[in-house]
Motif scaffolding. Structure first.
Motif, short mmCIF file in Angstrom:
data_model
loop_
_atom_site.label_atom_id
_atom_site.label_comp_id
_atom_site.label_asym_id
_atom_site.label_seq_id
_atom_site.Cartn_x
_atom_site.Cartn_y
_atom_site.Cartn_z
N ARG A 32 0.46 -0.89 0.16
CA ARG A 32 0.06 0.03 -0.29
C ARG A 32 0.57 1.13 -0.07
N PRO A 33 1.68 1.52 0.50
CA PRO A 33 2.59 2.35 0.80
C PRO A 33 3.41 3.33 -0.87
N VAL A 34 3.67 1.87 -1.18
CA VAL A 34 4.70 2.13 -2.68
C VAL A 34 3.72 2.44 -3.40
N LEU A 35 1.69 2.08 -3.46
CA LEU A 35 1.19 2.35 -4.06
C LEU A 35 0.60 4.25 -4.73
N ASP A 36 0.72 3.79 -2.47
CA ASP A 36 0.60 5.34 -2.50
C ASP A 36 1.27 6.63 -3.06
N ALA A 37 2.65 5.88 -2.86
CA ALA A 37 3.82 7.14 -3.48
C ALA A 37 3.45 6.92 -4.58
N LEU A 38 2.93 6.16 -5.68
CA LEU A 38 3.49 6.20 -7.00
C LEU A 38 2.63 8.24 -7.81
N GLY A 39 1.50 8.46 -7.02
CA GLY A 39 0.79 9.44 -7.34
C GLY A 39 -0.18 9.43 -8.56
N VAL A 40 -0.47 8.52 -8.52
CA VAL A 40 -1.74 7.39 -9.73
C VAL A 40 -3.03 7.31 -8.85
N ASP A 41 -4.08 7.09 -9.84
CA ASP A 41 -4.83 6.14 -9.31
C ASP A 41 -4.65 4.87 -9.58
N TYR A 42 -5.17 4.20 -8.72
CA TYR A 42 -4.84 1.72 -8.49
C TYR A 42 -5.74 1.76 -8.21
N ASP A 102 3.51 -13.72 -2.17
CA ASP A 102 4.88 -14.11 -0.99
C ASP A 102 5.67 -13.01 -0.71
N LEU A 103 5.72 -11.95 -1.60
CA LEU A 103 6.89 -10.60 -1.51
C LEU A 103 8.72 -11.03 -1.79
N GLN A 104 8.06 -12.44 -1.81
CA GLN A 104 10.23 -12.60 -3.44
C GLN A 104 10.33 -11.97 -4.14
N ASP A 105 9.15 -11.50 -4.63
CA ASP A 105 9.16 -10.24 -5.76
C ASP A 105 9.07 -9.38 -4.83
N PRO A 106 9.80 -8.21 -4.91
CA PRO A 106 9.67 -7.16 -3.92
C PRO A 106 8.92 -6.15 -4.80
N PRO A 107 7.04 -5.68 -3.99
CA PRO A 107 6.77 -3.90 -4.63
C PRO A 107 7.23 -3.33 -5.03
N GLU A 108 7.84 -2.48 -4.37
CA GLU A 108 8.77 -1.74 -4.46
C GLU A 108 9.36 -1.35 -5.57
N THR A 109 10.00 -2.63 -6.45
CA THR A 109 9.66 -2.64 -7.31
C THR A 109 9.08 -2.24 -9.08
N ILE A 110 7.83 -2.01 -8.43
CA ILE A 110 6.44 -1.52 -9.00
C ILE A 110 6.52 -0.24 -9.56
N ALA A 111 7.53 0.73 -8.97
CA ALA A 111 7.46 1.94 -8.92
C ALA A 111 8.41 2.35 -10.38
N GLU A 112 9.89 1.61 -10.23
CA GLU A 112 10.69 1.22 -11.52
C GLU A 112 10.16 1.12 -12.92
N MET A 113 9.36 -0.20 -13.00
CA MET A 113 8.63 -0.61 -14.37
C MET A 113 7.87 0.50 -14.57
N LEU A 114 6.93 0.89 -14.00
CA LEU A 114 6.44 1.98 -14.22
C LEU A 114 7.07 3.50 -14.54
N ARG A 115 8.54 3.90 -14.02
CA ARG A 115 9.05 4.94 -15.38
C ARG A 115 9.50 4.01 -16.01
N VAL A 116 10.24 2.95 -16.47
CA VAL A 116 11.08 2.63 -17.12
C VAL A 116 9.94 2.55 -18.47
N ALA A 117 8.48 1.62 -18.39
CA ALA A 117 7.53 1.84 -19.21
C ALA A 117 7.27 3.05 -19.97
N ARG A 118 7.09 4.28 -18.79
CA ARG A 118 6.59 5.21 -19.47
C ARG A 118 7.76 5.88 -20.45
N GLU A 119 8.93 5.50 -19.83
CA GLU A 119 10.32 6.60 -20.35
C GLU A 119 10.58 5.75 -21.74
#
Length: 343
Positions: A32-42, A102-119
């Protein structure tokens, strides 16, 4: 009654779940903190794959103060890939991330994924495991063998050490929705589509809680599904086994004719015994491989759905109340209050 969630959103996070009661609090606390910090609706689409524990009830508890949490429940356990399919098909985001609980794949990576996709202007961003030291030696070696075999059998440009943690654009989702795949294996299907892609590397973590849902039996089943869905190699193997058997039998026939002409006595029962065993074994193997493919054709012709959705908290309130926990059934909150649905 309509959900507080919009009908379209920027980002959807799809999370298949099966008996994940123990890990949900940790998942929510990190995601939740990761998604809230993105500044987009989700939205977060938690797909319950027919869990037998308190997974649904715990999700409802967290959904009381997290309106973006959406609960999608399947009527029965249909498997990880089927649950993932249900979530992808129901997600409404312009970008869709698939994530395990299971959190083996860290949710914090989602922000980087979204940035790379857009840029970079790509449609797919793969999460690639740069470090798998938290996995067992057996798991690392079997994973390495799986990717090695898939590259040679299937031939797709398969990213190494990329599982089901990825970001997809709406264009990719719409293509996946139109495909007639009954039992898709997304780690092979998505690369085969040929959309522009990029990679984000991360360190794989230890499971936050609970037990793995992919024991050896499921890993073997995934390897077979991957091979049978994307390659005719087993059928070609049957052909080669048949040809090898024929050549061996031909050599035995020539040897028998030579022995007969030279007057050598050969015990008939030994050669007959070996020939029958050889031919019978090869024929059974070939018939088994052919039967696997015929069974898949039969299942495709039947066109039965791979999963059945029991309810979706985004839709209208179902007649039945969700499963309650133990003796608290009489005090279980209504579906409205559990998932943030308003009148």
């Amino acid at each position: 009654m309509e959900s507080v969630l919009p009908r379209t959103t920027t980002l959807s996070v799809v999370i298949p779940m099966f008996n994940e009661t123990a890990v949900i609090p940790a998942l929510v606390a990190r995601l939740r903190p990761v998604l809230d910090a993105l500044g987009v609706d989700y939205e977060v689409v938690a797909v319950d794959d027919g869990s037998r524990d308190d997974t649904v009830s715990v999700l409802f508890d967290h959904g009381r103060d997290w309106p973006q949490l959406r609960v999608l429940r399947l009527r029965r356990n249909s498997g990880h890939q089927a649950a993932l399919t249900a979530g992808l098909h129901r997600a409404v985001g312009q970008w869709v991330v698939s994530l395990d609980a299971d959190l083996q794949d860290p949710p914090e990576t989602i922000a980087e994924m979204l940035r790379v996709a857009r840029e970079d202007g790509v449609d797919v961003v793969y999460g690639v495991r740069a470090d798998r030291s938290t996995d067992t030696v057996f798991k690392r070696n079997t994973a390495r063998g799986y990717y090695w075999a898939m590259r040679r059998l299937v031939g797709v440009d398969l990213p190494a050490q990329a599982g089901d943690f990825r970001l997809l654009s709406r264009d990719v989702i719409e293509v996946l929705r139109r495909l007639p795949e009954r039992a898709p294996v997304y780690r092979l299907l998505v690369p085969s589509l040929g959309f522009p892609s990029a990679e984000v590397r991360y360190d794989r973590e230890a499971r936050a809680a609970g037990e793995t849902k992919y024991p050896l039996r499921r890993m073997v089943a995934l390897a077979w599904e991957s091979t049978a869905n994307f390659s005719a190699a087993p059928l070609r193997l049957a052909t080669w086994l048949g040809m090898s058997s024929f050549l061996l039998c031909l050599a035995l026939i020539l040897f028998g004719m030579f022995a007969h002409v030279s007057g050598t006595t050969i015990p008939g029962w030994t050669s007959m015994f070996v020939a029958v065993l050889l031919l019978s074994g090869v024929q059974l193997v070939c018939l088994g491989l052919l039967g696997e493919y015929v069974g898949r054709i039969y299942a495709t012709v039947q066109n039965r759905p791979a999963f059945h959705i029991g309810f979706d908290s985004r839709d209208e309130v179902p007649d039945a109340q969700p499963v309650a926990r133990g003796d608290d059934a009489a005090r279980t909150p209504s579906f409205d209050s559990a998932v943030g649905v308003r009148g």
